[in-house]
Design a protein around this motif. Structure first.
Motif, PDB file in Angstrom:
ATOM      1  N   GLY A 228       0.808  -0.987   0.525  1.00  0.00           N
ATOM      2  CA  GLY A 228       0.101  -0.017   0.307  1.00  0.00           C
ATOM      3  C   GLY A 228       0.387   0.961   0.157  1.00  0.00           C
ATOM      4  O   GLY A 228       0.172   2.303   0.687  1.00  0.00           O
ATOM      5  N   LEU A 229       2.069   1.508  -0.848  1.00  0.00           N
ATOM      6  CA  LEU A 229       2.921   2.487  -0.949  1.00  0.00           C
ATOM      7  C   LEU A 229       3.381   2.334  -2.373  1.00  0.00           C
ATOM      8  O   LEU A 229       3.283   2.345  -3.172  1.00  0.00           O
ATOM      9  CB  LEU A 229       4.680   2.124  -0.177  1.00  0.00           C
TER      10      LEU A 229
ATOM     11  N   VAL B  51      12.836   3.851   3.658  1.00  0.00           N
ATOM     12  CA  VAL B  51      13.038   3.573   5.026  1.00  0.00           C
ATOM     13  C   VAL B  51      13.117   2.579   4.922  1.00  0.00           C
ATOM     14  O   VAL B  51      14.211   1.765   6.196  1.00  0.00           O
ATOM     15  CB  VAL B  51      12.090   3.918   5.865  1.00  0.00           C
ATOM     16  N   LEU B  52      12.091   1.183   4.783  1.00  0.00           N
ATOM     17  CA  LEU B  52      12.207   0.320   4.457  1.00  0.00           C
ATOM     18  C   LEU B  52      13.409  -0.038   3.522  1.00  0.00           C
ATOM     19  O   LEU B  52      14.529  -0.982   4.502  1.00  0.00           O
ATOM     20  CB  LEU B  52      10.729  -0.309   3.316  1.00  0.00           C
ATOM     21  N   LEU B  53      13.675   0.158   2.764  1.00  0.00           N
ATOM     22  CA  LEU B  53      15.018  -0.900   2.329  1.00  0.00           C
ATOM     23  C   LEU B  53      15.875  -0.712   2.947  1.00  0.00           C
ATOM     24  O   LEU B  53      16.600  -0.780   3.205  1.00  0.00           O
ATOM     25  CB  LEU B  53      15.342   0.283   0.712  1.00  0.00           C
ATOM     26  N   TRP B  54      16.432   0.933   3.900  1.00  0.00           N
ATOM     27  CA  TRP B  54      17.615   1.268   4.768  1.00  0.00           C
ATOM     28  C   TRP B  54      16.871   0.363   5.954  1.00  0.00           C
ATOM     29  O   TRP B  54      17.881  -0.578   6.107  1.00  0.00           O
ATOM     30  CB  TRP B  54      17.322   2.329   4.865  1.00  0.00           C
ATOM     31  N   LYS B  55      15.681  -0.091   6.187  1.00  0.00           N
ATOM     32  CA  LYS B  55      16.275  -0.933   7.217  1.00  0.00           C
ATOM     33  C   LYS B  55      15.905  -2.918   7.032  1.00  0.00           C
ATOM     34  O   LYS B  55      16.921  -3.912   7.786  1.00  0.00           O
ATOM     35  CB  LYS B  55      13.950  -0.805   8.314  1.00  0.00           C
TER      36      LYS B  55
ATOM     37  N   GLY C  79       2.725  -4.807   8.629  1.00  0.00           N
ATOM     38  CA  GLY C  79       2.191  -3.911  10.179  1.00  0.00           C
ATOM     39  C   GLY C  79       3.054  -3.122  10.890  1.00  0.00           C
ATOM     40  O   GLY C  79       3.161  -2.457  11.802  1.00  0.00           O
ATOM     41  N   SER C  80       4.733  -3.112  10.156  1.00  0.00           N
ATOM     42  CA  SER C  80       5.383  -2.123  10.442  1.00  0.00           C
ATOM     43  C   SER C  80       6.013  -1.402   9.729  1.00  0.00           C
ATOM     44  O   SER C  80       6.557   0.243  10.864  1.00  0.00           O
ATOM     45  CB  SER C  80       7.339  -2.433   9.827  1.00  0.00           C
ATOM     46  N   LEU C  81       4.495  -0.795   9.335  1.00  0.00           N
ATOM     47  CA  LEU C  81       4.765   0.569   8.165  1.00  0.00           C
ATOM     48  C   LEU C  81       4.790   1.804   9.256  1.00  0.00           C
ATOM     49  O   LEU C  81       5.080   2.217   8.652  1.00  0.00           O
ATOM     50  CB  LEU C  81       3.751   0.704   7.133  1.00  0.00           C
ATOM     51  N   PRO C  82       3.622   1.675  10.331  1.00  0.00           N
ATOM     52  CA  PRO C  82       3.736   3.057  10.956  1.00  0.00           C
ATOM     53  C   PRO C  82       5.494   3.456  11.966  1.00  0.00           C
ATOM     54  O   PRO C  82       5.251   4.755  11.693  1.00  0.00           O
ATOM     55  CB  PRO C  82       2.738   2.572  11.817  1.00  0.00           C
TER      56      PRO C  82
ATOM     57  N   PHE D 128      14.545   8.888  11.194  1.00  0.00           N
ATOM     58  CA  PHE D 128      15.350   8.284  11.040  1.00  0.00           C
ATOM     59  C   PHE D 128      16.913   9.050  10.885  1.00  0.00           C
ATOM     60  O   PHE D 128      17.843   8.832  10.793  1.00  0.00           O
ATOM     61  CB  PHE D 128      15.512   6.320  11.050  1.00  0.00           C
ATOM     62  N   MET D 129      16.379   9.812   9.549  1.00  0.00           N
ATOM     63  CA  MET D 129      17.455  10.448   9.304  1.00  0.00           C
ATOM     64  C   MET D 129      18.996  11.280   9.318  1.00  0.00           C
ATOM     65  O   MET D 129      19.543  11.543   9.084  1.00  0.00           O
ATOM     66  CB  MET D 129      17.086  11.303   7.700  1.00  0.00           C
ATOM     67  N   ASP D 130      17.965  10.909  10.454  1.00  0.00           N
ATOM     68  CA  ASP D 130      18.916  11.992  12.132  1.00  0.00           C
ATOM     69  C   ASP D 130      20.135  11.557  12.750  1.00  0.00           C
ATOM     70  O   ASP D 130      20.625  10.962  12.726  1.00  0.00           O
ATOM     71  CB  ASP D 130      18.146  12.722  12.628  1.00  0.00           C
TER      72      ASP D 130
END
Length: 92
Positions: free
Chosen positions: A28-29, A39-43, A75-78, A84-86
């Motif tokens: 749903g993104l 962020v997802l790709l980074w994680k 479920g992790s999207l929120p 995190f960019m900081d």
């Protein structure tokens, strides 16, 4: 497995932008506008090349985050806050 569903047909150990886009669509993104994709790709640990993720990175990232199913990713999207960019680790 999950990675194989989105992997590049010519390189089954790589998920390119098309595969990432398809994964994001199921989550749903909007892969083109939603910063949570980055962020997802980074994680997940995508580091080798921009716009793609290797099977090894994806598998290790899923394991490190405790995700085994697509529903776990959803479920992790929120929690995928671009704050995190900081983080110094991200900037390095």
């Amino acid at each position: 497995a999950l990675f194989s569903k989105y992997a590049d047909a010519d390189d089954p150990d790589c998920m390119d932008m098309e595969g990432i886009g398809n994964l994001c669509q199921e989550l749903g993104l909007d892969a083109e506008t939603d910063v949570r994709v980055l962020v997802l790709l980074w994680k997940l640990g995508a580091k080798d090349k921009p716009g793609e993720i290797q099977r090894r990175e994806f598998t290790e990232g899923m394991e490190n985050n405790g995700w085994t199913l697509l529903s776990h990713l959803k479920g992790s999207l929120p929690a995928l806050d671009p704050g995190f960019m900081d983080n110094k680790e991200f900037r390095d």
